[in-house]
Scaffold this motif. Structure first.
Motif, short mmCIF file in Angstrom:
data_model
loop_
_atom_site.label_atom_id
_atom_site.label_comp_id
_atom_site.label_asym_id
_atom_site.label_seq_id
_atom_site.Cartn_x
_atom_site.Cartn_y
_atom_site.Cartn_z
N GLN A 37 0.55 -1.01 -0.24
CA GLN A 37 -0.11 -0.12 -0.01
C GLN A 37 0.88 1.02 0.05
OE1 GLN A 37 -2.82 0.00 3.07
NE2 GLN A 37 -3.65 2.34 2.62
N LEU A 38 1.84 1.47 0.88
CA LEU A 38 2.83 2.34 0.87
C LEU A 38 3.81 2.68 -0.45
CD1 LEU A 38 4.31 2.01 4.17
CD2 LEU A 38 2.81 3.76 3.77
N LYS A 39 4.07 1.60 -1.28
CA LYS A 39 4.62 1.79 -2.30
C LYS A 39 3.78 2.20 -3.45
CE LYS A 39 8.15 -1.96 -1.73
NZ LYS A 39 8.86 -3.02 -2.14
N LYS A 40 2.48 1.86 -3.41
CA LYS A 40 1.56 2.38 -4.24
C LYS A 40 1.19 3.80 -4.03
CE LYS A 40 -1.00 -1.98 -5.23
NZ LYS A 40 -2.34 -2.60 -4.89
N ALA A 90 2.29 8.88 3.84
CA ALA A 90 2.96 7.71 4.31
C ALA A 90 2.27 7.40 5.64
CB ALA A 90 4.37 8.18 4.65
N LYS A 91 1.10 7.91 6.08
CA LYS A 91 0.41 7.63 7.44
C LYS A 91 -0.15 6.50 7.16
CE LYS A 91 0.34 12.25 8.98
NZ LYS A 91 -0.46 13.66 9.36
N SER A 109 12.81 2.47 -2.39
CA SER A 109 11.39 1.98 -2.38
C SER A 109 10.65 3.15 -2.78
CB SER A 109 11.09 1.11 -1.52
OG SER A 109 11.71 -0.15 -1.65
N VAL A 110 10.56 4.03 -1.86
CA VAL A 110 10.05 5.37 -1.89
C VAL A 110 10.85 6.28 -2.11
CG1 VAL A 110 8.16 4.56 -0.56
CG2 VAL A 110 10.06 5.60 0.54
N TRP A 111 10.61 7.43 -2.46
CA TRP A 111 11.52 8.78 -2.81
C TRP A 111 12.32 9.03 -1.81
CZ3 TRP A 111 11.50 13.67 -1.15
CH2 TRP A 111 12.53 14.67 -1.83
#
Length: 443
Positions: A37-40, A90-91, A109-111
């Protein structure tokens, strides 16, 4: 009966294990679901649009001073980099994901902001423990541990080995088209300073200075600057370099205690000179081949070498006068010098060298007592009187007496030069040492 209880116990334990396995699998599923979910929601290449206040925190932490190379003007430093920002994307609610309040993600994986170290020359080894941590409150943290690199830092060796060095480490944002507000978090910075490991050669001067800087090249870039100040631990150089040099310099005065007739004056002072040249060669291995200012230590040893070379020349002159001027007439002004009672009182003229015939007695011709400081007829009459008394006292012919008198006068002259140079030597040694002590104290 016992077998029945054993079977029941086995079944109960098996059911408990199965329930724990199901719970663990459900937790793993929840963590995987949270990760996906966070990666999306969070982009991996571009910054999120919902970064709070468009604020990114850059932080640098010093871990260890590995090496300071004076010849290359470079520092090898081990440090840590921390970057963090807050994003609403990111919450998450920890209760929905098995109580997870933070999660580790693979690198990029995230910016994460692209950063640069402008003064970096070379990165040593690979960056270890490069991680990204996401907190449930929307905080995204990217940090690199154990980063070791060679940085270009100007080194001033003017006051070596009592010098202080300063290096400014900049961590700049590589995205000039983004108007990010770069800040320094004091709490995070204080935490990273606590991981510093002391260096055996350098002492860190605290507190360190942190500031926000801007670079105006093609684009305006922002970043943070960590100013590290070091003070050299000088005990090693004092013991192995400065102390031997000063001992040799002071001991060069013992050359005047060696009698001229021993034939060891020149060899002694030349040995001292060679030892000082060895110390000077050691400095060439420490300092860079080209620099704006000469180190004070190099100037001091060079001054000592010049002084000792002068003593070597004087020693050769004294030995030459003592052995090679027999048969030459001594000029009248030198006769006046070696016959002075004032110089004899202050021990410039040794008491053991003058012959009894060399003492000037009152003469009827002059009508007054001469003390060796006054001459008539340019010293010719005094020389004639000394020669006549020498012949009478020694019972020799005038030719033999003249040769022996000349020999005695030139030997006395060599002793006078030696004593005068001894006084000058200690004056010069005192002035040189005091001068460089004062220069080291001046900022």
């Amino acid at each position: 009966m016992k077998s029945v209880f054993l079977v029941i116990g086995y079944l109960v334990s098996l059911m408990i294990d199965l329930s724990l396995t199901e719970d663990s699998e459900s937790l793993r599923d929840k963590e995987d679901r949270l990760t996906n979910q966070l990666k999306k929601k969070l982009p991996a290449v571009f910054p999120p649009d919902d970064i709070q206040n468009k604020e990114v925190v850059f932080s640098l932490g010093l871990k260890q001073i590995v090496e300071v190379d004076e010849k290359k003007n470079s520092w090898t430093i081990s440090f840590e980099i921390l970057i963090q920002y807050f994003s609403d994307s990111a919450k998450w609610d920890p209760e929905e994901y098995g109580g997870n309040e933070y999660i580790f993600l693979d690198d990029h994986s995230v910016w994460r902001p692209e950063t640069a170290l402008p003064s970096l020359i070379e990165m040593i080894g690979k960056i270890s423990d490069r991680k990204q941590v996401l907190m449930y409150d929307g905080r995204v943290i990217a940090y690199d541990q154990d980063v070791t690199g060679v940085l270009s830092c100007l080194i001033n060796v003017r006051k070596f080995p009592y010098d202080e060095q300063e290096c400014r480490i900049r961590l700049m944002n590589r995205m000039p088209h983004r108007n990010w507000n770069v800040t320094v978090n004091p709490m995070i910075q204080e935490h990273f300073l606590s991981s510093y490991k002391d260096n055996f050669q350098w002492e860190v001067i605290k507190p360190m200075q942190f500031s926000i800087v801007k670079s105006y090249t093609q684009y305006e870039q922002t970043g943070v600057e960590l100013t590290v100040r070091l003070k050299r631990r000088s005990i090693f150089y004092e013991f192995f370099l400065i102390t031997p040099s000063l001992i040799l310099y002071i001991c060069s005065g013992f050359e005047f205690a060696i009698p001229v007739e021993s034939g060891e004056k020149i060899s002694f002072i030349v040995t001292i000179l060679l030892a000082e040249m060895v110390n000077f060669g050691i400095l060439q291995d420490i300092f860079p081949p080209s620099f704006d200012e000469l180190p004070l230590l190099a100037e001091m040893i060079a001054t000592q070498i010049i002084h000792i070379v002068t003593l070597s020349v004087i020693a050769i002159i004294v030995v030459h006068i003592y052995h090679s001027n027999i048969g030459l007439e001594m000029p009248a002004y030198l006769v006046k010098l070696i016959s002075s009672k004032k110089l004899r009182c202050i021990l410039i003229i040794p008491q053991e060298i003058p012959e009894k015939s060399n003492t000037i007695q009152p003469t009827e011709q002059s009508g007054k007592e001469e003390d060796g400081t006054q001459l008539n007829d340019n010293g010719a009459r005094q020389l004639q009187q000394e020669l006549e008394k020498f012949c009478k006292d020694e019972g020799t012919s005038s030719d033999d007496a003249r040769d022996r008198l000349r020999d005695s006068q030139w030997k006395k002259m060599s002793a006078v030069i030696d004593r005068i140079m001894l006084i000058g030597h200690f004056i010069v040694v005192t002035v040189v040492i005091l001068y460089f002590l004062i220069m080291y104290q001046i900022d």
